[in-house]
Design a protein around this motif. Structure first.
Motif, PDB file in Angstrom:
ATOM      1  N   GLU A 187       0.825  -1.207   0.000  1.00 12.85           N
ATOM      2  CA  GLU A 187       0.000   0.000   0.000  1.00 12.85           C
ATOM      3  C   GLU A 187       0.862   1.261   0.000  1.00 12.85           C
ATOM      4  N   ALA A 188       2.010   1.219   0.685  1.00 10.89           N
ATOM      5  CA  ALA A 188       2.872   2.396   0.802  1.00 10.89           C
ATOM      6  C   ALA A 188       3.688   2.674  -0.448  1.00 10.89           C
ATOM      7  N   ALA A 189       3.485   1.904  -1.499  1.00  6.33           N
ATOM      8  CA  ALA A 189       4.207   2.165  -2.746  1.00  6.33           C
ATOM      9  C   ALA A 189       3.871   3.541  -3.306  1.00  6.33           C
ATOM     10  N   ASP A 190       2.711   4.106  -2.914  1.00  7.11           N
ATOM     11  CA  ASP A 190       2.378   5.452  -3.394  1.00  7.11           C
ATOM     12  C   ASP A 190       3.329   6.504  -2.838  1.00  7.11           C
ATOM     13  N   LEU A 191       3.788   6.323  -1.598  1.00  4.52           N
ATOM     14  CA  LEU A 191       4.774   7.252  -1.041  1.00  4.52           C
ATOM     15  C   LEU A 191       6.101   7.115  -1.762  1.00  4.52           C
ATOM     16  N   ALA A 192       6.522   5.871  -2.027  1.00  2.00           N
ATOM     17  CA  ALA A 192       7.772   5.646  -2.744  1.00  2.00           C
ATOM     18  C   ALA A 192       7.726   6.272  -4.130  1.00  2.00           C
ATOM     19  N   SER A 193       6.593   6.180  -4.785  1.00  2.00           N
ATOM     20  CA  SER A 193       6.437   6.782  -6.101  1.00  2.00           C
ATOM     21  C   SER A 193       6.464   8.306  -6.014  1.00  2.00           C
ATOM     22  N   ALA A 194       5.701   8.860  -5.084  1.00  2.00           N
ATOM     23  CA  ALA A 194       5.586  10.320  -4.979  1.00  2.00           C
ATOM     24  C   ALA A 194       6.928  10.979  -4.708  1.00  2.00           C
ATOM     25  N   LEU A 195       7.785  10.306  -3.937  1.00  2.00           N
ATOM     26  CA  LEU A 195       9.083  10.878  -3.581  1.00  2.00           C
ATOM     27  C   LEU A 195      10.214  10.381  -4.481  1.00  2.00           C
ATOM     28  N   THR A 230      -2.314  12.257  -9.832  1.00  2.00           N
ATOM     29  CA  THR A 230      -2.148  10.868 -10.270  1.00  2.00           C
ATOM     30  C   THR A 230      -0.694  10.474 -10.087  1.00  2.00           C
ATOM     31  N   LEU A 231      -0.453   9.403  -9.358  1.00  2.00           N
ATOM     32  CA  LEU A 231       0.905   8.939  -9.100  1.00  2.00           C
ATOM     33  C   LEU A 231       1.231   7.768 -10.009  1.00  2.00           C
ATOM     34  N   ALA A 232       2.426   7.783 -10.541  1.00  2.00           N
ATOM     35  CA  ALA A 232       2.891   6.660 -11.354  1.00  2.00           C
ATOM     36  C   ALA A 232       3.210   5.475 -10.449  1.00  2.00           C
ATOM     37  N   PRO A 233       3.176   4.261 -10.977  1.00  2.00           N
ATOM     38  CA  PRO A 233       3.566   3.098 -10.157  1.00  2.00           C
ATOM     39  C   PRO A 233       5.026   3.189  -9.726  1.00  2.00           C
ATOM     40  N   PHE A 234       5.301   2.661  -8.545  1.00  2.00           N
ATOM     41  CA  PHE A 234       6.685   2.578  -8.084  1.00  2.00           C
ATOM     42  C   PHE A 234       7.366   1.419  -8.798  1.00  2.00           C
TER      43      PHE A 234
END
Length: 351
Positions: A166-174, A251-255
């Motif tokens: 679930e936290a892959a969105d943070l990894a992607s955003a940063l 919209t965040l890209a996949p990590f």
């Protein structure tokens, strides 16, 4: 934005520290509550720069009524460490009085016992009072982000397996270049928060949907630049928007980076003391057996150098900035596709 201070009295007469706390009030009580803090290791400042620019962005959307979550921000979480220098060098990682890492030995409790953290605070020394008050604030939140940095480093994070993927969105955003999946077995701040959530009931939880407690490593100690901080602030802002904390479409890209368990991290250590000559840099993919560093153990002697080679293939995530090292000093972390042959104790990779 509301600004307040927590006053921490010192352990000697006439001493006290002030901890500024910034709060943004959200409009939606159902939106996730946010806790962001920086510089718990007092000399790790990329996070402090990030939150400065993040607050600029939050003030702008606050005036437009677009903040949905209650957001608490602590720009510099360790005024005690910031005041401790030794021979002119800031000692931000370890408390000089107790020799304890400022990011270790947080209480391991259930979230049900949150209020007990700040009961009878006068029983504790100043560092423990700081830790307990930080933890008390964070346990009111749903998303807890602890901003750190490494020595020389890629952008990466320690994320408990209970929050992944679930936290892959943070990894992607940063724009993280790696994620290290931790086991939740240390007493570091973010793992103590996760521990409290996991032990809310008699049966330990292994998944925590909608929650997140994470240590973000914002590159290296010297990576404190305005453009980097603004980019990171934009990324964290987008993460908050994606999680519903801010009414802002994103919209965040996949990590796409590697996410490896700590057992797959090769901790490259110096076999002997000496001067380090690095052959490979952070961010490089290396193969098994490749030369990583030469250590000059007896400079000028025919047999005065030894080689350090890669135990397996992987990505160099961190590297020490020191060029004169002690025996067994940490040289590199390498994220690998297979477990290291060196048995790792549960918990943190380093003291």
């Amino acid at each position: 934005m509301d600004r307040s201070e927590i006053i921490i009295s010192g352990d000697t007469a006439g001493m006290e520290w002030r901890l500024p706390v910034l709060r943004f009030k959200g409009s939606d009580p159902k939106a996730p509550k946010i806790h962001i803090q920086a510089a718990l290791h007092a000399n790790e400042l990329p996070g402090t720069a990030l939150v400065h620019f993040l607050c600029e962005k939050l003030r702008a959307v606050e005036s437009a009524g677009e903040i949905r979550s209650d957001i608490t921000i602590i720009p510099h979480a360790n005024p005690i460490g910031a005041a401790q220098s030794h021979f002119g060098e800031l000692q931000g990682r370890f408390d000089l009085g107790t020799r304890t890492n400022f990011n270790r030995e947080f209480p391991l409790i259930s979230v049900k016992d949150r209020d007990g953290l700040v009961a009878e605070l006068d029983r504790y020394n100043a560092v423990d009072r700081l830790k307990r008050q930080l933890m008390h604030m964070a346990l009111e939140a749903d998303l807890v982000i602890d901003l750190h940095c490494d020595d020389e480093s890629l952008q990466y994070a320690y994320i408990d397996e209970a929050f992944w993927p679930e936290a892959a969105d943070l990894a992607s955003a940063l724009d993280m270049e790696a994620v290290l999946l931790s086991d939740g077995e240390s007493s570091a701040f973010e793992e103590a928060i996760g521990y409290a959530w996991k032990h809310e009931t008699s049966e330990k939880k292994t998944r925590l949907p909608g929650k997140l407690s994470v240590t973000v490593e914002l590159r290296g100690m010297r990576d404190v630049y305005p453009d980097m901080a603004k980019k990171d602030a934009e990324g964290l802002f987008n993460f908050l928007a994606a999680r519903g904390a801010i009414a802002h479409p994103v919209t965040l890209a996949p990590f796409t980076g590697p996410a490896v368990p700590l057992d797959n991290i090769e901790m490259i250590r110096a076999p002997e003391a000496g001067t380090v000559l690095f052959h490979r840099n952070i961010g490089e993919e290396i193969k098994e057996g490749e030369l990583l560093a030469t250590i000059l153990t007896r400079p000028g002697m025919a047999d005065g150098a030894i080689e350090v080679r890669a135990p397996q293939a992987g990505l160099i995530v961190t590297r020490t900035s020191s060029r004169l090292v002690r025996r067994r000093a940490d040289l590199m972390k390498i994220a690998c596709g297979a477990a290291s042959k060196v048995v790792r104790k549960p918990g943190a990779l380093e003291n």
